[in-house]
Design a protein around this motif. Sequence first.
Motif, PDB file in Angstrom:
ATOM      1  N   GLU A 173       0.546  -0.839   0.452  1.00 45.24           N
ATOM      2  CA  GLU A 173       0.472   0.647  -0.561  1.00 45.24           C
ATOM      3  C   GLU A 173       0.997   1.679  -0.616  1.00 45.24           C
ATOM      4  O   GLU A 173       0.749   2.263  -0.794  1.00 45.24           O
ATOM      5  CB  GLU A 173      -1.147   0.324   1.187  1.00 45.24           C
ATOM      6  N   CYS A 174       2.324   1.677   0.836  1.00 49.00           N
ATOM      7  CA  CYS A 174       3.235   2.064   1.162  1.00 49.00           C
ATOM      8  C   CYS A 174       3.404   2.557  -0.802  1.00 49.00           C
ATOM      9  O   CYS A 174       2.952   3.941  -0.832  1.00 49.00           O
ATOM     10  CB  CYS A 174       3.429   2.057   2.111  1.00 49.00           C
ATOM     11  N   ILE A 175       3.939   1.465  -1.014  1.00 48.98           N
ATOM     12  CA  ILE A 175       4.805   1.973  -1.873  1.00 48.98           C
ATOM     13  C   ILE A 175       4.177   2.615  -2.838  1.00 48.98           C
ATOM     14  O   ILE A 175       4.509   2.970  -4.218  1.00 48.98           O
ATOM     15  CB  ILE A 175       5.477   0.780  -2.510  1.00 48.98           C
ATOM     16  N   ALA A 176       2.394   1.719  -3.384  1.00 49.70           N
ATOM     17  CA  ALA A 176       1.582   2.593  -4.120  1.00 49.70           C
ATOM     18  C   ALA A 176       1.251   3.438  -4.058  1.00 49.70           C
ATOM     19  O   ALA A 176       0.975   4.577  -4.859  1.00 49.70           O
ATOM     20  CB  ALA A 176       0.024   1.492  -3.922  1.00 49.70           C
ATOM     21  N   ASN A 177       1.720   4.074  -2.656  1.00 53.62           N
ATOM     22  CA  ASN A 177       1.339   5.691  -2.875  1.00 53.62           C
ATOM     23  C   ASN A 177       2.328   6.275  -1.472  1.00 53.62           C
ATOM     24  O   ASN A 177       1.954   6.359  -0.671  1.00 53.62           O
ATOM     25  CB  ASN A 177      -0.227   5.780  -2.630  1.00 53.62           C
ATOM     26  N   LEU A 178       3.270   6.184  -2.060  1.00 52.28           N
ATOM     27  CA  LEU A 178       3.942   7.516  -1.386  1.00 52.28           C
ATOM     28  C   LEU A 178       3.468   8.251  -0.761  1.00 52.28           C
ATOM     29  O   LEU A 178       4.174   8.671  -0.116  1.00 52.28           O
ATOM     30  CB  LEU A 178       5.766   6.990  -1.917  1.00 52.28           C
ATOM     31  N   ALA A 179       3.239   8.940  -1.388  1.00 53.14           N
ATOM     32  CA  ALA A 179       2.470  10.360  -1.047  1.00 53.14           C
ATOM     33  C   ALA A 179       1.786  10.683   0.541  1.00 53.14           C
ATOM     34  O   ALA A 179       1.911  11.380   1.477  1.00 53.14           O
ATOM     35  CB  ALA A 179       2.000  10.704  -1.475  1.00 53.14           C
ATOM     36  N   HIS A 193      10.222  -6.702   3.416  1.00 51.72           N
ATOM     37  CA  HIS A 193      12.050  -7.184   2.422  1.00 51.72           C
ATOM     38  C   HIS A 193      12.410  -5.913   1.666  1.00 51.72           C
ATOM     39  O   HIS A 193      12.243  -5.016   1.798  1.00 51.72           O
ATOM     40  CB  HIS A 193      10.969  -8.384   0.935  1.00 51.72           C
ATOM     41  N   SER A 194      13.869  -6.206   1.403  1.00 48.49           N
ATOM     42  CA  SER A 194      14.597  -5.815   0.477  1.00 48.49           C
ATOM     43  C   SER A 194      14.512  -4.414  -0.304  1.00 48.49           C
ATOM     44  O   SER A 194      14.412  -3.346  -0.435  1.00 48.49           O
ATOM     45  CB  SER A 194      16.118  -6.322   0.728  1.00 48.49           C
ATOM     46  N   HIS A 195      13.592  -5.699  -1.397  1.00 51.56           N
ATOM     47  CA  HIS A 195      13.829  -4.858  -2.511  1.00 51.56           C
ATOM     48  C   HIS A 195      12.433  -3.615  -2.255  1.00 51.56           C
ATOM     49  O   HIS A 195      12.320  -2.128  -2.353  1.00 51.56           O
ATOM     50  CB  HIS A 195      13.035  -4.931  -4.024  1.00 51.56           C
ATOM     51  N   ASP A 196      10.913  -3.455  -1.672  1.00 50.59           N
ATOM     52  CA  ASP A 196      10.558  -3.167  -1.096  1.00 50.59           C
ATOM     53  C   ASP A 196      10.767  -1.903  -0.053  1.00 50.59           C
ATOM     54  O   ASP A 196      10.543  -0.705   0.039  1.00 50.59           O
ATOM     55  CB  ASP A 196       9.299  -3.171  -0.245  1.00 50.59           C
ATOM     56  N   ARG A 197      11.387  -2.590   1.070  1.00 50.12           N
ATOM     57  CA  ARG A 197      12.291  -1.409   2.378  1.00 50.12           C
ATOM     58  C   ARG A 197      12.991  -0.205   1.458  1.00 50.12           C
ATOM     59  O   ARG A 197      13.056   0.936   1.736  1.00 50.12           O
ATOM     60  CB  ARG A 197      12.665  -2.301   3.399  1.00 50.12           C
ATOM     61  N   VAL A 199      12.812   1.313  -1.469  1.00 47.93           N
ATOM     62  CA  VAL A 199      12.465   2.106  -1.879  1.00 47.93           C
ATOM     63  C   VAL A 199      11.866   3.062  -0.852  1.00 47.93           C
ATOM     64  O   VAL A 199      11.651   4.588  -1.156  1.00 47.93           O
ATOM     65  CB  VAL A 199      10.887   1.461  -3.060  1.00 47.93           C
ATOM     66  N   ILE A 200      10.828   2.448   0.324  1.00 48.47           N
ATOM     67  CA  ILE A 200      10.331   3.136   0.926  1.00 48.47           C
ATOM     68  C   ILE A 200      11.213   3.811   1.589  1.00 48.47           C
ATOM     69  O   ILE A 200      11.148   5.950   1.816  1.00 48.47           O
ATOM     70  CB  ILE A 200       9.943   2.482   2.134  1.00 48.47           C
ATOM     71  N   LEU A 201      12.493   4.004   2.272  1.00 51.59           N
ATOM     72  CA  LEU A 201      13.155   3.864   2.930  1.00 51.59           C
ATOM     73  C   LEU A 201      13.417   5.109   2.057  1.00 51.59           C
ATOM     74  O   LEU A 201      14.284   6.399   3.053  1.00 51.59           O
ATOM     75  CB  LEU A 201      14.859   3.687   3.003  1.00 51.59           C
ATOM     76  N   LYS A 202      14.392   5.192   0.572  1.00 54.27           N
ATOM     77  CA  LYS A 202      14.808   6.394  -0.070  1.00 54.27           C
ATOM     78  C   LYS A 202      14.120   7.146   0.119  1.00 54.27           C
ATOM     79  O   LYS A 202      14.427   8.561  -0.123  1.00 54.27           O
ATOM     80  CB  LYS A 202      15.240   6.270  -1.534  1.00 54.27           C
ATOM     81  N   TYR A 203      12.340   6.913  -0.062  1.00 50.16           N
ATOM     82  CA  TYR A 203      11.874   8.131  -0.357  1.00 50.16           C
ATOM     83  C   TYR A 203      11.948   8.995   1.081  1.00 50.16           C
ATOM     84  O   TYR A 203      11.780  10.257   1.558  1.00 50.16           O
ATOM     85  CB  TYR A 203      10.062   7.430  -0.430  1.00 50.16           C
ATOM     86  N   CYS A 204      11.567   7.875   2.316  1.00 47.44           N
ATOM     87  CA  CYS A 204      11.899   8.990   3.530  1.00 47.44           C
ATOM     88  C   CYS A 204      13.019   9.716   4.089  1.00 47.44           C
ATOM     89  O   CYS A 204      13.185  10.663   4.201  1.00 47.44           O
ATOM     90  CB  CYS A 204      11.407   7.280   4.627  1.00 47.44           C
TER      91      CYS A 204
END
Length: 453
Positions: A173-179, A193-197, A199-204
Amino acid sequence: MTRVKHDLILRIIKTLDAVLITVPFALCWYLYYTKHIASPFYAKGDYLVVALFFVLFIIFGRVYDAFLMSMQRISEIVYAQFLAAAVSDFIMYIVIWLLSKHLPNILPGVAALIGQVILAAVWAYNANHAYFKIFPPQATAVIYDIRQGMEKLIGKYGLDDKYKVVLTATADECIANLAMLDGVSTVFMSGIHSHDRNVILKYCVENNIGTFVIPRIGDTIMSGAYPMHMFHLPMLKVGRYHPQPEYLFIKRLLDIVISAVALVVLSPIFLITAISIKATDHGPVFYKQIRLTKDGKEFGILKFRSMRVDAEKDGVARLSSGDHDDRITPVGKVIRACRIDELPQLVNILKGELSIVGPRPERPEIAAQYCGEMPEFSLRLQAKAGLTGYAQIYGKYNTTPYDKLVMDLMYIAHPSIVEDLKIMFATVKILFMPESIEGISEGQTTAMSGENN
């Protein structure tokens, strides 16, 4: 409020604490000890002695987490401050002894410690209340995948005054809408999991959002990687646990010296415990059990017997269920609560079968069960087993095997004498903390269950 201003205010409050705790020692030094040492110092020497205590208190304050005014209960802060002050006072007493012609009077030092505890309590109460008055709860998001329940842990540990959970979502859900993370100041990522994490980590990071990540086994292994350059490219070299020979030599020397001294100093406790066990049911005083150490080598770990002689009469190895285990004898409950049952392991340390610090040795049968569920469990056997360790300091008695494994691998990834000493000193803190041996609650089980990599 900006993060820089937040950190600056915290640093000022913590420095004020160190100054307050130093005042009783300084008074003790100036009013008594300066008049009874072999060669009284002039002003600069006096300043140096007081400064040494100040530095020691800061060091041990960090070891015992004595400055975490927003992360712990007031009673826990005072306890940690007491330990930091007591250890610092003791070291300074040794220093004063070395400067004196004879053993100095300890009573002024005891009086200083009492004053330090009073000031610590005053500081802890006011600092804790001031923190939450100055800093409102941080808008917090919990992003999870396999491990759920982080928001329950925030409430269980009384941190909901600091982290106000306004969003709970799955990683997908978070990756689908990082905003959706816009507007929050803190993110907890649990079991992602590392790939999804990533993506979110770089946004943070890009949006200046503070992030807490529960590491996975692969993360702990990578944390010990050696950075290098090859083919004009940045590289991370990862390998099996292989510390420097100097580290192993100093570690073994510390094991021998500390275990030998401890056996002599603690001999009265050994005698009293042995008599008590023998008088209770006339059974053997010691209990020997096969455990695993480095590279799967078996050895007989030595303990004071705390259970009935027939505790495993069916020959099946099983973990203790805690204080309510009906196999534990009355004397066993006492020596377990005080960790006295572990003291005979000093003999194992002196013999070289065990180290003071390292992953706790597991029984072969139980280790086989764990390895069947998670093959990575055998990675704990890269280093020699220890009397105390990272998982024992920061975990609880029934922390899941997966989480204990992650903690042990964090220790293995960074072999260091400084880290060993820190764990040794930190062990003192948990000796009288029942929370360190209590079982996992229902909420924790959900949040801290193991997962596959």
